[in-house]
Design a protein around this motif. Structure first.
Motif, PDB file in Angstrom:
ATOM      1  N   GLU A 235       0.822  -1.219   0.000  1.00 57.31           N
ATOM      2  CA  GLU A 235       0.000   0.000   0.000  1.00 57.31           C
ATOM      3  C   GLU A 235       0.854   1.267   0.000  1.00 57.31           C
ATOM      4  O   GLU A 235       0.427   2.301  -0.514  1.00 57.31           O
ATOM      5  CB  GLU A 235      -0.950   0.009   1.194  1.00 57.31           C
ATOM      6  N   ILE A 236       2.034   1.196   0.584  1.00 54.06           N
ATOM      7  CA  ILE A 236       2.918   2.371   0.559  1.00 54.06           C
ATOM      8  C   ILE A 236       3.261   2.733  -0.879  1.00 54.06           C
ATOM      9  O   ILE A 236       3.271   3.910  -1.265  1.00 54.06           O
ATOM     10  CB  ILE A 236       4.199   2.112   1.369  1.00 54.06           C
ATOM     11  N   PHE A 237       3.515   1.722  -1.707  1.00 49.44           N
ATOM     12  CA  PHE A 237       3.872   2.027  -3.093  1.00 49.44           C
ATOM     13  C   PHE A 237       2.655   2.304  -3.960  1.00 49.44           C
ATOM     14  O   PHE A 237       2.775   2.982  -4.991  1.00 49.44           O
ATOM     15  CB  PHE A 237       4.783   0.956  -3.679  1.00 49.44           C
ATOM     16  N   VAL A 238       1.484   1.805  -3.572  1.00 48.14           N
ATOM     17  CA  VAL A 238       0.263   2.293  -4.227  1.00 48.14           C
ATOM     18  C   VAL A 238       0.160   3.802  -4.005  1.00 48.14           C
ATOM     19  O   VAL A 238      -0.108   4.570  -4.939  1.00 48.14           O
ATOM     20  CB  VAL A 238      -0.978   1.579  -3.671  1.00 48.14           C
ATOM     21  N   LYS A 239       0.432   4.230  -2.781  1.00 45.72           N
ATOM     22  CA  LYS A 239       0.374   5.655  -2.463  1.00 45.72           C
ATOM     23  C   LYS A 239       1.501   6.439  -3.108  1.00 45.72           C
ATOM     24  O   LYS A 239       1.284   7.479  -3.755  1.00 45.72           O
ATOM     25  CB  LYS A 239       0.395   5.834  -0.943  1.00 45.72           C
ATOM     26  N   ASP A 240       2.742   5.965  -2.960  1.00 45.35           N
ATOM     27  CA  ASP A 240       3.892   6.742  -3.417  1.00 45.35           C
ATOM     28  C   ASP A 240       3.966   6.836  -4.938  1.00 45.35           C
ATOM     29  O   ASP A 240       4.283   7.901  -5.488  1.00 45.35           O
ATOM     30  CB  ASP A 240       5.183   6.148  -2.864  1.00 45.35           C
ATOM     31  N   LEU A 241       3.688   5.731  -5.638  1.00 45.30           N
ATOM     32  CA  LEU A 241       3.682   5.820  -7.095  1.00 45.30           C
ATOM     33  C   LEU A 241       2.485   6.621  -7.588  1.00 45.30           C
ATOM     34  O   LEU A 241       2.558   7.269  -8.642  1.00 45.30           O
ATOM     35  CB  LEU A 241       3.703   4.425  -7.719  1.00 45.30           C
ATOM     36  N   GLY A 242       1.406   6.622  -6.831  1.00 44.68           N
ATOM     37  CA  GLY A 242       0.293   7.513  -7.152  1.00 44.68           C
ATOM     38  C   GLY A 242       0.721   8.968  -7.044  1.00 44.68           C
ATOM     39  O   GLY A 242       0.355   9.805  -7.883  1.00 44.68           O
ATOM     40  N   GLY A 274      -2.265  -5.957   0.152  1.00 43.98           N
ATOM     41  CA  GLY A 274      -1.895  -4.572   0.413  1.00 43.98           C
ATOM     42  C   GLY A 274      -1.147  -4.355   1.705  1.00 43.98           C
ATOM     43  O   GLY A 274      -0.281  -3.480   1.783  1.00 43.98           O
ATOM     44  N   GLY A 275      -1.439  -5.137   2.726  1.00 40.69           N
ATOM     45  CA  GLY A 275      -0.779  -4.979   4.005  1.00 40.69           C
ATOM     46  C   GLY A 275       0.517  -5.750   4.141  1.00 40.69           C
ATOM     47  O   GLY A 275       1.203  -5.643   5.160  1.00 40.69           O
ATOM     48  N   GLU A 276       0.881  -6.508   3.115  1.00 40.09           N
ATOM     49  CA  GLU A 276       2.110  -7.292   3.157  1.00 40.09           C
ATOM     50  C   GLU A 276       3.297  -6.456   2.680  1.00 40.09           C
ATOM     51  O   GLU A 276       3.143  -5.351   2.150  1.00 40.09           O
ATOM     52  CB  GLU A 276       1.957  -8.538   2.279  1.00 40.09           C
ATOM     53  N   ASP A 277       4.491  -6.996   2.868  1.00 37.15           N
ATOM     54  CA  ASP A 277       5.702  -6.322   2.408  1.00 37.15           C
ATOM     55  C   ASP A 277       5.594  -6.019   0.919  1.00 37.15           C
ATOM     56  O   ASP A 277       4.982  -6.777   0.162  1.00 37.15           O
ATOM     57  CB  ASP A 277       6.912  -7.229   2.663  1.00 37.15           C
ATOM     58  N   ASP A 278       6.207  -4.899   0.491  1.00 37.49           N
ATOM     59  CA  ASP A 278       6.072  -4.503  -0.915  1.00 37.49           C
ATOM     60  C   ASP A 278       6.620  -5.552  -1.882  1.00 37.49           C
ATOM     61  O   ASP A 278       6.239  -5.586  -3.062  1.00 37.49           O
ATOM     62  CB  ASP A 278       6.705  -3.137  -1.173  1.00 37.49           C
ATOM     63  N   ALA A 279       7.495  -6.442  -1.412  1.00 33.68           N
ATOM     64  CA  ALA A 279       7.992  -7.532  -2.261  1.00 33.68           C
ATOM     65  C   ALA A 279       6.873  -8.490  -2.667  1.00 33.68           C
ATOM     66  O   ALA A 279       7.033  -9.275  -3.607  1.00 33.68           O
ATOM     67  CB  ALA A 279       9.104  -8.298  -1.549  1.00 33.68           C
ATOM     68  N   ALA A 280       5.734  -8.411  -1.995  1.00 34.10           N
ATOM     69  CA  ALA A 280       4.599  -9.275  -2.336  1.00 34.10           C
ATOM     70  C   ALA A 280       4.010  -8.936  -3.694  1.00 34.10           C
ATOM     71  O   ALA A 280       3.122  -9.654  -4.178  1.00 34.10           O
ATOM     72  CB  ALA A 280       3.516  -9.184  -1.261  1.00 34.10           C
ATOM     73  N   VAL A 281       4.496  -7.885  -4.350  1.00 32.97           N
ATOM     74  CA  VAL A 281       4.076  -7.634  -5.733  1.00 32.97           C
ATOM     75  C   VAL A 281       4.437  -8.828  -6.618  1.00 32.97           C
ATOM     76  O   VAL A 281       3.817  -9.045  -7.668  1.00 32.97           O
ATOM     77  CB  VAL A 281       4.708  -6.315  -6.257  1.00 32.97           C
ATOM     78  N   VAL A 282       5.403  -9.643  -6.207  1.00 32.53           N
ATOM     79  CA  VAL A 282       5.754 -10.849  -6.964  1.00 32.53           C
ATOM     80  C   VAL A 282       4.575 -11.810  -7.049  1.00 32.53           C
ATOM     81  O   VAL A 282       4.480 -12.614  -7.983  1.00 32.53           O
ATOM     82  CB  VAL A 282       6.988 -11.548  -6.342  1.00 32.53           C
ATOM     83  N   LYS A 283       3.646 -11.748  -6.089  1.00 30.97           N
ATOM     84  CA  LYS A 283       2.516 -12.670  -6.092  1.00 30.97           C
ATOM     85  C   LYS A 283       1.590 -12.446  -7.282  1.00 30.97           C
ATOM     86  O   LYS A 283       0.869 -13.361  -7.695  1.00 30.97           O
ATOM     87  CB  LYS A 283       1.745 -12.552  -4.783  1.00 30.97           C
ATOM     88  N   VAL A 284       1.603 -11.232  -7.832  1.00 32.54           N
ATOM     89  CA  VAL A 284       0.828 -10.979  -9.054  1.00 32.54           C
ATOM     90  C   VAL A 284       1.350 -11.860 -10.181  1.00 32.54           C
ATOM     91  O   VAL A 284       0.582 -12.524 -10.892  1.00 32.54           O
ATOM     92  CB  VAL A 284       0.911  -9.482  -9.441  1.00 32.54           C
ATOM     93  N   TYR A 285       2.660 -11.895 -10.341  1.00 32.63           N
ATOM     94  CA  TYR A 285       3.280 -12.708 -11.388  1.00 32.63           C
ATOM     95  C   TYR A 285       3.140 -14.199 -11.082  1.00 32.63           C
ATOM     96  O   TYR A 285       2.929 -15.012 -11.990  1.00 32.63           O
ATOM     97  CB  TYR A 285       4.750 -12.337 -11.529  1.00 32.63           C
ATOM     98  N   GLU A 286       3.293 -14.568  -9.819  1.00 36.69           N
ATOM     99  CA  GLU A 286       3.157 -15.974  -9.444  1.00 36.69           C
ATOM    100  C   GLU A 286       1.767 -16.494  -9.787  1.00 36.69           C
ATOM    101  O   GLU A 286       1.610 -17.606 -10.304  1.00 36.69           O
ATOM    102  CB  GLU A 286       3.444 -16.143  -7.956  1.00 36.69           C
ATOM    103  N   GLY A 287       0.752 -15.667  -9.494  1.00 31.58           N
ATOM    104  CA  GLY A 287      -0.612 -16.070  -9.790  1.00 31.58           C
ATOM    105  C   GLY A 287      -0.883 -16.216 -11.275  1.00 31.58           C
ATOM    106  O   GLY A 287      -1.561 -17.150 -11.720  1.00 31.58           O
ATOM    107  N   LEU A 288      -0.313 -15.309 -12.067  1.00 33.91           N
ATOM    108  CA  LEU A 288      -0.514 -15.364 -13.519  1.00 33.91           C
ATOM    109  C   LEU A 288       0.176 -16.578 -14.139  1.00 33.91           C
ATOM    110  O   LEU A 288      -0.357 -17.202 -15.065  1.00 33.91           O
ATOM    111  CB  LEU A 288       0.021 -14.082 -14.164  1.00 33.91           C
ATOM    112  N   ALA A 289       1.361 -16.905 -13.639  1.00 35.77           N
ATOM    113  CA  ALA A 289       2.174 -17.956 -14.261  1.00 35.77           C
ATOM    114  C   ALA A 289       2.033 -19.311 -13.579  1.00 35.77           C
ATOM    115  O   ALA A 289       2.552 -20.312 -14.086  1.00 35.77           O
ATOM    116  CB  ALA A 289       3.644 -17.533 -14.258  1.00 35.77           C
ATOM    117  N   GLY A 290       1.368 -19.361 -12.431  1.00 32.22           N
ATOM    118  CA  GLY A 290       1.231 -20.628 -11.721  1.00 32.22           C
ATOM    119  C   GLY A 290       2.545 -21.141 -11.171  1.00 32.22           C
ATOM    120  O   GLY A 290       2.835 -22.347 -11.232  1.00 32.22           O
ATOM    121  N   ILE A 291       3.366 -20.232 -10.634  1.00 31.40           N
ATOM    122  CA  ILE A 291       4.679 -20.596 -10.104  1.00 31.40           C
ATOM    123  C   ILE A 291       4.822 -20.056  -8.695  1.00 31.40           C
ATOM    124  O   ILE A 291       3.996 -19.276  -8.215  1.00 31.40           O
ATOM    125  CB  ILE A 291       5.819 -20.004 -10.974  1.00 31.40           C
ATOM    126  N   THR A 292       5.920 -20.457  -8.036  1.00 34.38           N
ATOM    127  CA  THR A 292       6.289 -19.894  -6.737  1.00 34.38           C
ATOM    128  C   THR A 292       7.778 -19.597  -6.764  1.00 34.38           C
ATOM    129  O   THR A 292       8.596 -20.503  -7.008  1.00 34.38           O
ATOM    130  CB  THR A 292       5.996 -20.880  -5.588  1.00 34.38           C
TER     131      THR A 292
END
Length: 298
Positions: A235-242, A274-292
């Motif tokens: 959420e910090i980077f949702v705010k800051d990049l906004g 949103g409340g997780e560490d900003d590195a959790a943006v990787v989960k977007v890619y993991e979900g799309l590709a079916g990987i971990t």
């Protein structure tokens, strides 16, 4: 010197602890009682609200999330402004628009107070070690009061000018790069994992190659460990990049790469991270590709 610290998150707590270690009298205020208790256990003092943190202080540091919170802790009910002595400095270390910082400096001048525009960078660990980088701007009078504080909390202090707002502008540029680098690191690690590379070996190679960055080396270990305890949240980077994009719009300046990174953080937040560490943006890619990407250490 008596100093008030308003906002005892991962960065604010580190700053407060560094000031206590340097021998200053520190009063801390936070909406979370546990954070205030931790400061007291380390030798600081509890402040029930922002006004109590500011009482008798020559300098008050604001380490809250955004401009709405800055407004609230200064001018809201039990706000700090009514308790600040004449000539006291408000050290604004939150990431906020430069225009807001400039307007705040003018408002504070009307009540006989000074503003030091002083956003910080370096993360929670460097905050606790007193090794932050501060991108600052303000009057000679504000610096004269703030110097002992800057010495206690920072390894490097950039003095960018005598006008508040310059520091906030530079921090905006820093956040553009930081957000893009985190999103790009997540994209790269997910691509390599999807293609069959060992994620830990991939991290080692890129860390020692031209494609590496400070954010890559700092955030990818969170992805590899699967540890998304928030040090700086999505959420910090949702705010800051906004904020970055708002700045670009105000200047009629296109920011397509920042916009793409912002969308990835928005996707992570919309997916419940949103409340997780900003590195959790990787989960977007993991979900799309079916990987971990995560790989337990041997």
């Amino acid at each position: 010197m008596r100093i008030g610290v308003i906002g005892l998150g991962s960065m604010g707590m580190g700053v407060a602890l560094s000031l206590v270690k340097a021998g200053h009298e520190v009063a801390g205020s936070d909406v979370r009682a546990a954070a205030v208790e931790s400061l007291v256990a380390a030798g600081g003092h509890a402040a029930a609200d922002p006004a109590a943190a500011a009482e008798g202080a020559r300098l008050v540091i604001l380490m809250v999330v955004n401009q709405a919170q800055v407004e609230a802790v200064l001018y809201g009910p039990k706000g700090a402004i009514g308790a600040l002595v004449a000539g006291a400095v408000v050290m604004l270390s939150s990431t906020v628009p430069a225009q807001f910082t400039e307007a705040l400096a003018a408002r504070l001048a009307e009540t006989g107070h000074l503003l030091l525009d002083a956003p910080v960078s370096g993360g929670a660990a460097k905050a606790r070690d007193g090794q932050l980088t501060i991108m600052s701007s303000g009057s000679a009078e504000a610096y004269a009061i703030a110097d002992p504080v800057l010495t206690a909390v920072a390894a490097t202090v950039y003095r960018l000018g005598d006008r508040p707002g310059i520091g906030s502008t530079v921090k905006t540029v820093n956040q553009l790069l930081a957000g893009v680098h985190i999103a790009a690191a997540a994209e790269a690690m997910a691509l390599g994992t999807r293609a069959g590379a060992d994620p830990r070996q991939l991290y080692e190679v890129i860390s020692n190659s031209a494609g590496g960055s400070w954010m890559f080396q700092n955030r990818v270990p969170h992805m590899l460990d699967g540890d998304f305890t928030p040090l700086s949240s999505v959420e910090i980077f949702v705010k800051d990049l906004g904020l970055v994009l708002d700045t670009g719009r105000s200047l009629r300046f296109p920011l397509p790469i920042a916009a793409a990174a912002h969308q990835q953080f928005l996707a992570a937040a919309a997916s419940g991270h949103g409340g997780e560490d900003d590195a959790a943006v990787v989960k977007v890619y993991e979900g799309l590709a079916g990987i971990t990407v995560a790989r337990p250490k041997e």
